[in-house]
Design an enzyme around this catalytic site. Structure first.
Site, short mmCIF file in Angstrom:
data_model
loop_
_atom_site.label_atom_id
_atom_site.label_comp_id
_atom_site.label_asym_id
_atom_site.label_seq_id
_atom_site.Cartn_x
_atom_site.Cartn_y
_atom_site.Cartn_z
N ARG A 46 0.86 -1.20 0.00
CA ARG A 46 0.00 0.00 0.00
C ARG A 46 0.89 1.24 0.00
NH1 ARG A 46 -1.44 1.64 4.73
NH2 ARG A 46 -2.29 -0.36 5.39
N TYR A 98 -16.71 18.32 -14.08
CA TYR A 98 -17.08 16.91 -14.11
C TYR A 98 -18.17 16.66 -13.06
CZ TYR A 98 -16.65 11.87 -13.78
OH TYR A 98 -16.92 10.53 -13.76
N ASP A 170 -7.81 20.21 -12.41
CA ASP A 170 -8.14 18.91 -13.00
C ASP A 170 -7.78 19.00 -14.48
OD1 ASP A 170 -9.34 16.73 -14.23
OD2 ASP A 170 -11.08 16.72 -12.89
N LYS A 195 -8.72 8.40 -18.65
CA LYS A 195 -9.05 9.07 -19.90
C LYS A 195 -7.82 9.10 -20.83
CE LYS A 195 -12.81 9.48 -17.52
NZ LYS A 195 -13.17 10.67 -16.76
C1 LIG Z 1 -13.58 10.99 -15.50
C2 LIG Z 1 -13.23 12.27 -14.86
C3 LIG Z 1 -12.99 12.34 -13.49
C4 LIG Z 1 -13.17 11.16 -12.56
O1 LIG Z 1 -12.26 10.14 -12.82
P1 LIG Z 1 -12.57 8.58 -12.54
O2 LIG Z 1 -11.31 7.93 -12.98
O3 LIG Z 1 -13.76 8.21 -13.34
O4 LIG Z 1 -12.81 8.45 -11.08
C5 LIG Z 1 -12.62 13.56 -12.96
N1 LIG Z 1 -12.49 14.66 -13.74
C6 LIG Z 1 -12.73 14.63 -15.06
C7 LIG Z 1 -12.57 15.87 -15.86
C8 LIG Z 1 -13.10 13.43 -15.67
O5 LIG Z 1 -13.34 13.42 -16.98
#
Ligand SMILES: *Cc1c(COP(=O)(O)O)cnc(C)c1O
Length: 379
Positions: A46, A98, A170, A195
């Site tokens: 971990r 998001y 983000d 993504k």
């Molecule tokens: C998908 C996404 C998230 C969340 O990520 P997960 O891997 O699905 O938990 C956060 N911010 C943006 C802009 C996203 O597209």
């Protein structure tokens, strides 16, 4: 080194025992200690795992930060950042982001005494006015999901830093290929590695990159203390995905631009939201702040009925949540990714029943346009 070179090599020395070029999947929970009080830097998985460490070093290098910490999802990465705060602290966040981030803030973190003010962060004055004495963090997403609004990271960082607040970006929609917030003054970058970074729609994960020693140390502490770590296998998948990030992003960029231009010229499309189009309200800022405009596009078809007819007819484009994969993914934000956003907010932001979002993949653009053209015939 250049970006493409770092994407392939940063954090990835050949494995010392065999010379394996690819970092192995260290599928282990613990490590033998040669004697009491002495270990080789690894005690328990971990806390640290070599596959994960390689990915963390790699993503930190790509974001031009010093510290990377990987998590089981983008949401757990964001959640861990907010554990730097304490009850009573105030956060300024973008009003359009998001949907899952909004859900985390409004339905989980507020219960622990964090306070949030949501503003249009593309308006720097609105960010300045929202800052209070208790403001500890400014959370930005740019371009936003799904309206593709662009925020001036450097200007917001100035405002936040004057108030001694941290700036968190983000950067999921851009990947570090298109935008590097730390170079623009951000303190922390978060990603859903699910993504563009992984890029192959076969892993869920997240990363936090920071540059400051104290922040890096605290995120590392929280990663171990809270424990929402990325698995060795997922770390390996993302390492593999990132090796082609530069070439994928070039193709995403070319296809995104071609698709945006096609949509902008189509009679059945009322409006296209894409920062690469000259009529986008922050086109000049996007040109300055980003190294390209990416392949996320939203467009307005006027009604739910039109959106449904269109989405039911696409074949090559996959109707699915998520984005950033090599395959083109298409979705309906109002009923899918942003269903958890209150309807008044959705309407104000432009997340209408007729809005469609497309994450343009790296297939042959002629095939993609033919698929979309065919779907428009049914509208
Ligand atoms: C998908 C996404 C998230 C969340 O990520 P997960 O891997 O699905 O938990 C956060 N911010 C943006 C802009 C996203 O597209």
């Amino acid at each position: 080194m250049g970006f493409a070179t770092d994407a392939i090599h940063a954090g990835q020395e050949p494995e010392p025992h065999t010379g394996a070029v690819t970092i192995p999947i260290y599928q282990t929970s613990t490590y033998v200690q040669p004697e009491l009080g002495r270990h080789k830097g690894y005690e328990y998985a971990r806390t640290k795992n070599p596959t994960r460490s390689a990915l963390e070093a790699n993503l930190a290098a790509l974001e031009r930060g010093k510290y990377g910490h990987c998590f089981a999802s983008g949401m757990s990465a964001t959640d861990t950042v907010f554990r730097l705060l304490k009850s009573g602290d105030h956060v300024v966040a973008g009003e359009n982001m998001y949907g899952g981030s909004f859900r985390l803030f409004s339905r989980v973190l507020e219960r622990f005494g964090l306070q949030f003010t949501y503003v249009d962060t593309s308006n720097v004055d609105a960010v300045r006015k929202a800052i209070r004495a208790e403001t500890k963090l400014v959370f930005l997403e740019t371009p936003t999901n799904p309206m593709m609004t662009v925020t001036d990271i450097a200007a917001c960082a100035d405002v936040a830093h004057n108030a001694n607040a941290l700036v968190v970006v983000d950067n999921t929609f851009c990947s570090p290929y298109l935008q590097r917030p730390i170079e623009l003054g951000a303190d922390i970058v978060v990603h859903s590695t699910t993504k563009f970074l992984n890029g192959h729609s076969d892993s869920v994960g997240g990363v936090v990159v920071s540059n400051d020693d104290a922040i890096g140390e605290q995120i590392g502490f929280l990663q171990n203390a809270v424990g929402a770590i990325l698995s060795p296998f997922d770390s390996w998948l993302v390492l593999r995905g990132v090796k082609t990030l530069a070439v994928r992003m070039k193709q995403h960029e070319a296809n995104g631009m071609a698709m945006a231009n096609y949509l902008a010229g189509h009679a059945k499309v009322q409006k296209v939201y894409y920062p690469g189009l000259p009529d986008h309200p922050q086109h000049e800022l996007a040109k300055r702040q980003m190294n390209g405009f990416g392949s996320m596009i939203s467009f307005e078809l006027g009604s739910f009925d039109n959106a449904k007819k269109f989405l039911d007819r696409v074949r090559l484009c996959s109707l699915a949540e998520s984005l950033g994969g090599v395959e083109t993914l298409i979705s309906h934000p109002e009923s899918m990714t942003h269903a958890s956003v209150p309807v008044e907010t959705r309407t104000r932001l432009g997340i209408t029943p007729g809005l469609v979002r497309i994450s343009v993949g790296i297939e042959d653009i002629d095939d993609l346009i033919a698929d979309v053209e065919n779907a428009f015939d049914g509208v």
